[in-house]
Design a protein around this motif. Structure first.
Motif, PDB file in Angstrom:
ATOM      1  N   LEU A 185       0.857  -1.179   0.000  1.00 38.97           N
ATOM      2  CA  LEU A 185       0.000   0.000   0.000  1.00 38.97           C
ATOM      3  C   LEU A 185       0.897   1.234   0.000  1.00 38.97           C
ATOM      4  N   GLN A 186       0.988   1.882  -1.152  1.00 38.51           N
ATOM      5  CA  GLN A 186       1.741   3.124  -1.279  1.00 38.51           C
ATOM      6  C   GLN A 186       0.842   4.268  -0.839  1.00 38.51           C
ATOM      7  N   MET A 187       1.263   4.985   0.176  1.00 36.15           N
ATOM      8  CA  MET A 187       0.453   6.050   0.761  1.00 36.15           C
ATOM      9  C   MET A 187       1.159   7.376   0.514  1.00 36.15           C
ATOM     10  N   ASN A 188       0.581   8.220  -0.297  1.00 33.95           N
ATOM     11  CA  ASN A 188       1.148   9.529  -0.617  1.00 33.95           C
ATOM     12  C   ASN A 188       0.233  10.633  -0.094  1.00 33.95           C
ATOM     13  N   SER A 189       0.791  11.821  -0.030  1.00 32.73           N
ATOM     14  CA  SER A 189       0.026  13.002   0.416  1.00 32.73           C
ATOM     15  C   SER A 189      -0.725  12.704   1.710  1.00 32.73           C
ATOM     16  N   LEU A 190      -0.018  12.150   2.657  1.00 30.37           N
ATOM     17  CA  LEU A 190      -0.653  11.726   3.901  1.00 30.37           C
ATOM     18  C   LEU A 190      -1.188  12.915   4.692  1.00 30.37           C
ATOM     19  N   LYS A 191      -2.307  12.677   5.345  1.00 30.91           N
ATOM     20  CA  LYS A 191      -2.985  13.688   6.147  1.00 30.91           C
ATOM     21  C   LYS A 191      -3.065  13.224   7.601  1.00 30.91           C
ATOM     22  N   PRO A 192      -3.182  14.139   8.529  1.00 26.52           N
ATOM     23  CA  PRO A 192      -3.320  13.722   9.936  1.00 26.52           C
ATOM     24  C   PRO A 192      -4.475  12.749  10.157  1.00 26.52           C
ATOM     25  N   GLU A 193      -5.537  12.899   9.386  1.00 29.46           N
ATOM     26  CA  GLU A 193      -6.680  12.004   9.558  1.00 29.46           C
ATOM     27  C   GLU A 193      -6.419  10.591   9.050  1.00 29.46           C
TER      28      GLU A 193
END
Length: 119
Positions: A79-87
């Motif tokens: 799972l590539q997770m980009n532009s991560l947000k606090p939520e």
């Protein structure tokens, strides 16, 4: 038969992480795999899933930011997770249909890996 999830950590907003889910044991292959998230006080929810044939689906909240992929030779899903947000902060775990060497179909959960998005 085990699923090992890894790759979580602490990242700043806008950053990226790559989670891995690897199956091990007496297995022939893995089929459908889903990545789930569970934040404190909330129910577990499906984030992304991939079929044995490579078809994917995503939660609306992660579309365009997360990408699920698989390497069948390694019995692994990523799972590539980009532009991560606090939520996005949560414990992420994977669930897979595993086909064993004795041709049994098992539903297996991996342990969670923590993702924390904070500045």
């Amino acid at each position: 038969v085990q699923l090992q999830a890894s790759g979580g950590g602490l990242v700043q907003p806008g950053g990226s992480l790559r989670l891995s889910c690897a199956a091990s044991g007496s297995i022939l292959s893995i089929g459908y795999v889903g990545w789930y998230s569970q934040a404190p006080g909330k129910e577990r929810e499906l984030v992304a899933a991939i079929s044995s044939g490579g078809n994917t689906n995503y939660a609306d909240s992660v579309k365009g930011r997360f990408t699920i992929s698989r390497d069948n030779a390694k019995n692994s899903v990523y799972l590539q997770m980009n532009s991560l947000k606090p939520e996005d902060t949560a414990a992420y775990s994977c669930n897979a249909v595993v086909i064993t060497e004795s041709h049994r179909y098992l539903g297996v959960w991996g342990q969670g890996t923590q993702v924390t998005v904070s500045s």
